[in-house]
Design an enzyme around this catalytic site. Sequence first.
Site, PDB file in Angstrom:
ATOM      1  N   HIS A 150       0.814  -1.227   0.000  1.00  0.00           N
ATOM      2  CA  HIS A 150       0.000   0.000   0.000  1.00  0.00           C
ATOM      3  C   HIS A 150       0.841   1.268   0.000  1.00  0.00           C
ATOM      4  CE1 HIS A 150      -3.551  -2.258   0.689  1.00  0.00           C
ATOM      5  NE2 HIS A 150      -3.356  -2.530   1.951  1.00  0.00           N
ATOM      6  N   GLU A 190      -3.472   2.953   1.481  1.00  0.00           N
ATOM      7  CA  GLU A 190      -2.928   3.423   0.196  1.00  0.00           C
ATOM      8  C   GLU A 190      -3.255   4.899  -0.006  1.00  0.00           C
ATOM      9  OE1 GLU A 190      -3.782   1.107  -3.470  1.00  0.00           O
ATOM     10  OE2 GLU A 190      -4.182   3.070  -4.358  1.00  0.00           O
ATOM     11  N   CYS A 198      -5.661   0.007 -11.082  1.00  0.00           N
ATOM     12  CA  CYS A 198      -4.752  -1.079 -11.444  1.00  0.00           C
ATOM     13  C   CYS A 198      -5.452  -2.100 -12.340  1.00  0.00           C
ATOM     14  CB  CYS A 198      -4.297  -1.735 -10.148  1.00  0.00           C
ATOM     15  SG  CYS A 198      -3.444  -3.254 -10.386  1.00  0.00           S
ATOM     16  N   ASN A 238     -10.304  -4.527  -1.689  1.00  0.00           N
ATOM     17  CA  ASN A 238     -10.571  -5.045  -3.039  1.00  0.00           C
ATOM     18  C   ASN A 238     -11.461  -6.281  -2.989  1.00  0.00           C
ATOM     19  OD1 ASN A 238      -8.826  -7.608  -3.847  1.00  0.00           O
ATOM     20  ND2 ASN A 238      -7.640  -6.414  -2.392  1.00  0.00           N
ATOM     21  N   SER A 297      -5.567 -10.152  -1.848  1.00  0.00           N
ATOM     22  CA  SER A 297      -4.800 -10.497  -0.649  1.00  0.00           C
ATOM     23  C   SER A 297      -5.080 -11.928  -0.188  1.00  0.00           C
ATOM     24  CB  SER A 297      -5.144  -9.510   0.471  1.00  0.00           C
ATOM     25  OG  SER A 297      -6.544  -9.407   0.629  1.00  0.00           O
TER      26      SER A 297
END
Length: 285
Positions: free
Chosen positions: A73, A125, A189, A219, A261
């Site tokens: 992050h 982040e 991203c 996410n 993750s």
Amino acid sequence: MKILIAKELGFCFGVKRAVKTVEETAASVNGQVYTLGPIVHNDEVVTQMQSLGVWAKDALDEIDAGTVIIRAHGVPPETLDAARDKGLRVVDGTCPLVIKVQQLARALHDEGYQVVIYGAPEHPEVIGIVGWAGAGAVVVQSLEDVAALPRHKKIGVVSQTTKIPADYQAIVGALMGKCQELRAHNTICNATAQRQAAAIEVAQQVDVMLVIGEAHSSNSRRLAEVCAQVNPRTHRIATADELDSAWFTGAEKVGITAGASTPDSSIEKVIAWPNGVMQSEIAQV
Ligand code: SF4
């Protein structure tokens, strides 16, 4: 039951790189090694890191000596400076794509733009990007936030990397009404967009959709949101232990995806649940 697995799922490039950085650092340095915050938002991975002798600490105040690893992050520049001032060895595991966002935000600030960051203000982040963006940067997370902004001559905007592209486009559109000149960088991203597209493709074809990822993984929550938009029988689970057989009543097809993750081991445990009942036919789409 047929299982369809999203063709893009689990650890992204940045997370793989950060985990590898921790493993290599743990194997190569003398003294205690820490990560600043959990290396990823996944308890299983954090436990694996502890088995290597690497401990997660939430703040530099909790670290007196040794090596500190910055996770994917990223952090504000002040945090890097403070760690070095304390005499800590710093290993920067910030994802290169996040570094790019930090640099773009700094460049916008230096060129006189009012910097706007689309993201969740409390997300690490975003906190890092705000630090790099310099004084005056603002974070927006909704069209209402944009509506409340004053007008500026020049606005420059970047997005948290894990945001949904269509939502960012709406924010950018709204910002056009707030300035004479707008510079918008697409900093979402590809890994995120690819995972979301692959998840939606699967969710549309199945009776039940499973998203594997912890509640504090931004996410993973977003993956569950986009899947739920096309499949109301979507469930986000952190581990296979949370699965409920009642969810699968009458289901012939089950879809699986996982946040950036989520390690492969967690995905494998879900596929193996319960005792092979879900394993009659598995396909990756
Ligand atoms: S989601 Fe993208 S930007 Fe974020 S860590 Fe992974 S590869 Fe990097």
